[in-house]
Design a protein around this motif. Structure first.
Motif, PDB file in Angstrom:
ATOM      1  N   LEU A   1       0.836  -1.210   0.000  1.00 43.70           N
ATOM      2  CA  LEU A   1       0.000   0.000   0.000  1.00 43.70           C
ATOM      3  C   LEU A   1       0.865   1.253   0.000  1.00 43.70           C
ATOM      4  CD1 LEU A   1      -2.947  -1.072   2.313  1.00 43.70           C
ATOM      5  CD2 LEU A   1      -2.934  -0.809  -0.183  1.00 43.70           C
TER       6      LEU A   1
ATOM      7  N   ALA B   1       3.721   1.452  -1.405  1.00 48.36           N
ATOM      8  CA  ALA B   1       4.218   1.544  -2.790  1.00 48.36           C
ATOM      9  C   ALA B   1       3.149   2.118  -3.709  1.00 48.36           C
ATOM     10  CB  ALA B   1       4.666   0.163  -3.275  1.00 48.36           C
ATOM     11  N   ALA B   2       1.907   1.669  -3.546  1.00 45.58           N
ATOM     12  CA  ALA B   2       0.840   2.151  -4.430  1.00 45.58           C
ATOM     13  C   ALA B   2       0.548   3.628  -4.187  1.00 45.58           C
ATOM     14  CB  ALA B   2      -0.424   1.315  -4.224  1.00 45.58           C
ATOM     15  N   ARG B   3       0.602   4.031  -2.917  1.00 50.08           N
ATOM     16  CA  ARG B   3       0.323   5.443  -2.600  1.00 50.08           C
ATOM     17  C   ARG B   3       1.444   6.361  -3.087  1.00 50.08           C
ATOM     18  NH1 ARG B   3      -1.617   3.310   2.808  1.00 50.08           N
ATOM     19  NH2 ARG B   3      -3.896   3.344   2.678  1.00 50.08           N
ATOM     20  N   ALA B   4       2.595   5.788  -3.423  1.00 50.46           N
ATOM     21  CA  ALA B   4       3.740   6.603  -3.851  1.00 50.46           C
ATOM     22  C   ALA B   4       3.782   6.823  -5.362  1.00 50.46           C
ATOM     23  CB  ALA B   4       5.045   5.959  -3.383  1.00 50.46           C
ATOM     24  N   VAL B   5       2.774   6.332  -6.062  1.00 51.12           N
ATOM     25  CA  VAL B   5       2.762   6.487  -7.524  1.00 51.12           C
ATOM     26  C   VAL B   5       1.500   7.249  -7.912  1.00 51.12           C
ATOM     27  CG1 VAL B   5       2.675   5.241  -9.720  1.00 51.12           C
ATOM     28  CG2 VAL B   5       4.056   4.343  -7.832  1.00 51.12           C
ATOM     29  N   ASP B   6       1.689   8.480  -8.401  1.00 49.69           N
ATOM     30  CA  ASP B   6       0.522   9.266  -8.772  1.00 49.69           C
ATOM     31  C   ASP B   6      -0.228   8.552  -9.906  1.00 49.69           C
ATOM     32  OD1 ASP B   6      -1.223  11.386  -8.496  1.00 49.69           O
ATOM     33  OD2 ASP B   6      -0.195  12.628  -9.978  1.00 49.69           O
ATOM     34  N   GLY B   7      -1.524   8.505  -9.786  1.00 52.37           N
ATOM     35  CA  GLY B   7      -2.343   7.747 -10.743  1.00 52.37           C
ATOM     36  C   GLY B   7      -2.810   6.455 -10.099  1.00 52.37           C
ATOM     37  N   ALA B   8      -1.892   5.769  -9.414  1.00 55.29           N
ATOM     38  CA  ALA B   8      -2.260   4.568  -8.651  1.00 55.29           C
ATOM     39  C   ALA B   8      -2.803   4.982  -7.278  1.00 55.29           C
ATOM     40  CB  ALA B   8      -1.060   3.650  -8.481  1.00 55.29           C
TER      41      ALA B   8
ATOM     42  N   GLN C   1      -4.626   7.254  -6.372  1.00 53.46           N
ATOM     43  CA  GLN C   1      -6.049   7.600  -6.348  1.00 53.46           C
ATOM     44  C   GLN C   1      -6.947   6.371  -6.198  1.00 53.46           C
ATOM     45  OE1 GLN C   1      -3.682   8.860  -8.185  1.00 53.46           O
ATOM     46  NE2 GLN C   1      -3.991  11.013  -8.675  1.00 53.46           N
ATOM     47  N   ALA C   2      -6.402   5.197  -6.497  1.00 48.78           N
ATOM     48  CA  ALA C   2      -7.212   3.972  -6.374  1.00 48.78           C
ATOM     49  C   ALA C   2      -7.245   3.452  -4.941  1.00 48.78           C
ATOM     50  CB  ALA C   2      -6.669   2.893  -7.313  1.00 48.78           C
ATOM     51  N   VAL C   3      -6.301   3.933  -4.127  1.00 47.79           N
ATOM     52  CA  VAL C   3      -6.215   3.439  -2.747  1.00 47.79           C
ATOM     53  C   VAL C   3      -7.049   4.361  -1.863  1.00 47.79           C
ATOM     54  CG1 VAL C   3      -4.677   2.675  -0.898  1.00 47.79           C
ATOM     55  CG2 VAL C   3      -3.882   2.629  -3.273  1.00 47.79           C
ATOM     56  N   THR C   4      -8.336   4.152  -1.900  1.00 48.32           N
ATOM     57  CA  THR C   4      -9.236   5.050  -1.168  1.00 48.32           C
ATOM     58  C   THR C   4      -9.689   4.447   0.151  1.00 48.32           C
ATOM     59  OG1 THR C   4     -10.929   4.152  -2.605  1.00 48.32           O
ATOM     60  CG2 THR C   4     -10.102   6.333  -3.158  1.00 48.32           C
ATOM     61  N   GLY C   5      -9.443   3.150   0.332  1.00 45.83           N
ATOM     62  CA  GLY C   5      -9.836   2.505   1.586  1.00 45.83           C
ATOM     63  C   GLY C   5      -8.671   2.331   2.530  1.00 45.83           C
ATOM     64  N   GLU C   6      -8.911   1.599   3.592  1.00 52.03           N
ATOM     65  CA  GLU C   6      -7.871   1.327   4.594  1.00 52.03           C
ATOM     66  C   GLU C   6      -7.484  -0.147   4.541  1.00 52.03           C
ATOM     67  OE1 GLU C   6      -6.343   3.559   6.667  1.00 52.03           O
ATOM     68  OE2 GLU C   6      -7.451   5.036   5.467  1.00 52.03           O
TER      69      GLU C   6
END
Lengths: 473, 473
Positions: free
Chosen positions: B63, B65-72, B74-79
């Motif tokens: 998570l 890693a995903a939050r560190a890539v703009d574009g990806a 935005q998909a991590v909206t949950g916890e």
């Protein structure tokens, strides 16, 4: 129009990453260098290949990884933001503006000449600038042709008339097409099919041969085809494109097996040397052909001329072009000093890794990372060898990496010398596993010694232990 | 009560990963082996260390890693789903049930004896089963003590009385405590602080020394401390715990600098040999001490006795225990055949990597991956060396990996032999970069040859090129 005349120790044609590195190495070696470029300084890799393609793919990679871990998956409730992904891609290409790279060239003490450079006889290059001004450059020691390669256009009826996407268009597109047809199942076709399907296009991938990624171990193409299909890509193997036309806004490909319709078509069936307009005829070479070079990247028969990077057809990869640039640059400097230059294996002036240890990573899902000989190439070369195959998913580190991890490692071992000839990893997140294999192949580290190279537990690198155990039997 | 008597070629005390591997190697070498275990077959690593800790950390890693890539991002909206993460952890420990590992032991042709094994004089082990039954085992060739290590309890007033978490409790907890105090800034403390903070606890980390991860390059502890603080962990350096007590449901630590209160306290200040109850006194050794062994893991002065894994105090890491098991197992088999055994560097019967090339990965955010000598150890050993430091974030592959990537690579080069002595990588996603360094250190691949080991572009492994360039100057 008669123009200026200038003299340099070395003249480099083409300011892609290869040309930049040749110029940098010779300047560091005490020589003067001119770098000639008609397009963007930084070249294909920075603006239309490695960087934008990987920027398009990275978001998909991290989201795939997060969705593969129970507990993390539940946090990924939204969708990848396509506009933000494209904007991130643009940030890596600096909006296709090369001023930062031109600044680097200047800071490195290299003379940058904007314009088209063409050979005009021995050690001479004429640069034609945008306004038609010409500059005649004389190279005291060497001319390095680093003009690279361009997409090959296959002889398909009607294709030139429909303005297909080249790989450059595929990496620089401003939005996802609704339906994208991809012709060619090499790494460009596979990567762009992966990227654009994830970014919203419905992709059809057409491949003439029996499998994707035909130059690699068969496990690679099989896994990538299966994964593309899982993601909704229509993968068509053993399919020839016979003709192409436009029908209103649609692209229509007439293929063996039927007609395909799309909004855009990407043609990615290979590369050709960018030497058609480089003045090769003035020095007795054939325009449009690859430059035939030895391991110091010196053109055979023309000791003042070097062909470095894609233009020699040895290995068309950014990192290998830069590697060749380091070796060629060192050879040019040494010869300018009157020193003997060795082209023996692993000499500092020989691009030995071109033949023995070329690494490459295909950034599909799963990734394919490989170096050295495949089993097919080892067999073709007649090297006595043993092939070791192991499922990466059986390694603890891989099961932690992703639920249901699937992947394969293939090692090709020289059966007489007991050193690695080549290794291929296929699976999610294997890109960074590759360098260990490259060091082992290049270092010719004996298998008996590799047993002491303990992989940290629980990383995916433990695949190394399994490969050794399997080899021992 | 008099019991059964049995004879084996080799008796192994402790069925953790080290003991399992010793038994497996000697059985493959044609010897018979008994494996004695009082707890779970598979040991610390499978149930209370590597596997559950990494399972707790992996969700946070992907998570992040995903939050560190703009574009990806935005998909991590949950916890992160904490219950699902704990359930995934439980799946890796098989709910602390060892039947699958016991099956493996059986399939490998190893006799498993459940109970506590104690030495009872030369080549003799007495196993006391749960019902008090005893079995006297005689070893024709060797006894291998693989009883591992356990958490050390520091002499802090009141600590034993408050039932603190051991590392076992930290990896097996069924829910996140509200406030977790962690005593000890080594890799266990840092990993568990990272995991439980991400899973909802408010963590305070107390470290006696000046920095976290004191045995590693200073760049490691500094980066991990900064990252923990960014995530809300209260990191207290240069802080001693003077006394501990319970106050109602609360744990209270009296520290230099004030009092800390929490719901649980994890004490992770190091390990001690699990030899207090192994019968060492019957063969002239001191119970509770580490076994003093040579490079073939043979106890000095007792040629029939081996100390393998954590129990010898050389390198307390699962993968090094397994490595030692392979080397010791080979030595036992060779000696049983009457063959000479070499303890020369890199011999198949010597655990040379313990001294020269021990890899480890700390799965914090950022990760810390290191092998071989740090600059401090090279200096202490008096080896002429040069240190090369490079920011990983400047590598193209790292900038693609994460927006604003921050990391550091440190290489220690033998200035005379021009080979690598050690390498440390600090940064997100560096775990799999390590094995290349391990192969280079173990293979003693000269720097001049490493120039031919080209990193694939654009991977993070390109850090190798930057390290070489920086070394060359």
């Amino acid at each position: 129009m008669s123009g200026q005349e200038q003299e340099f120790d070395v003249v480099v044609l083409g300011a892609g990453s290869t040309g930049e590195n040749v110029a940098d190495v010779v300047v560091r070696g005490g020589l003067s260098a001119a770098l000639v470029e008609a397009e963007l300084v930084g070249g294909e890799c920075s603006y239309w290949a490695c960087m934008p393609s990987k920027a398009l793919l990275r978001g998909t990679e991290v989201l795939t990884a997060a969705r593969a871990v129970d507990g993390a998956r539940q946090a990924v409730t939204g969708e990848q933001d396509v506009a933000a992904t494209l904007a991130r891609r643009d940030s890596f290409t600096h909006g296709w503006d090369d001023s930062s790279q031109a600044e680097w060239v200047d800071g490195a003490g290299i003379a940058l000449l904007r314009g088209t450079g063409r050979l005009d006889g021995e050690r001479t290059v004429v640069v034609t600038g945008t306004g038609g001004t010409t500059t005649r450059l004389t190279a005291r020691h060497a001319v390095a042709v680093c003009t690279g390669s361009e997409a090959a256009v296959p002889p398909i009826e009607g294709l030139p008339g429909i303005d297909p996407w080249t790989p450059r268009d595929a990496t620089s597109a401003k939005e996802a097409p609704g339906r994208l047809l991809v012709v060619g199942g090499g790494y460009v076709g596979c990567e762009m099919a992966t990227a654009w399907q994830a970014l919203g296009a419905r992709v059809t991938l057409v491949q003439r041969g029996d499998r994707l990624l035909e130059e690699m171990e068969p496990e690679a193409g099989d896994a990538v085809a299966a994964a593309l299909r899982d993601r909704g890509v229509d993968v068509r193997l053993r399919t020839d494109v016979l003709a192409a036309r436009r029908d209103g806004g649609e692209v229509v490909l007439q293929c063996t097996g039927g007609e395909l319709r799309g909004d855009e078509v990407l043609v990615a069936v290979g590369r050709q040397a960018r030497t058609a307009d480089a003045g090769l005829g003035t020095v007795g070479l054939t325009p449009g052909e690859y430059l035939d070079v030895d391991d110091s990247l010196q053109v055979r028969g023309l000791p003042w001329l070097y062909g470095v990077g894609d233009v020699n057809g040895r290995r068309q990869l950014t990192h290998m072009g830069k590697y060749q640039a380091r070796q060629a640059g060192a050879a040019i400097v040494a010869r300018a000093r009157g020193e003997q230059v060795s082209t023996a294996d692993w000499s500092p002036t020989a691009a030995t890794a071109d033949r023995r240890a070329t690494p490459s990573v295909v950034f599909t899902e799963p990734q394919v990372a490989s170096v050295g000989l495949t089993r097919a190439r080892a067999a073709k070369a007649g090297v006595p060898h043993r092939v070791v195959v192991y499922p990466i998913g059986s390694v603890a580190g891989a099961s932690l990496h992703a639920d249901g991890y699937t992947g394969t490692a293939v090692a090709v071992v020289d059966a007489e010398r007991e050193v690695l000839l080549g290794v291929t990893f296929v699976g999610p997140g294997v890109a960074e596993l590759l360098h260990a294999a490259t060091v082992a192949v290049v270092g010719e580290v004996p298998i008996a010694r590799l047993w002491h190279a303990v992989p940290a537990y629980p990383t995916m690198s433990e695949i190394w232990l399994r490969l050794l155990e399997t080899y021992r039997g």
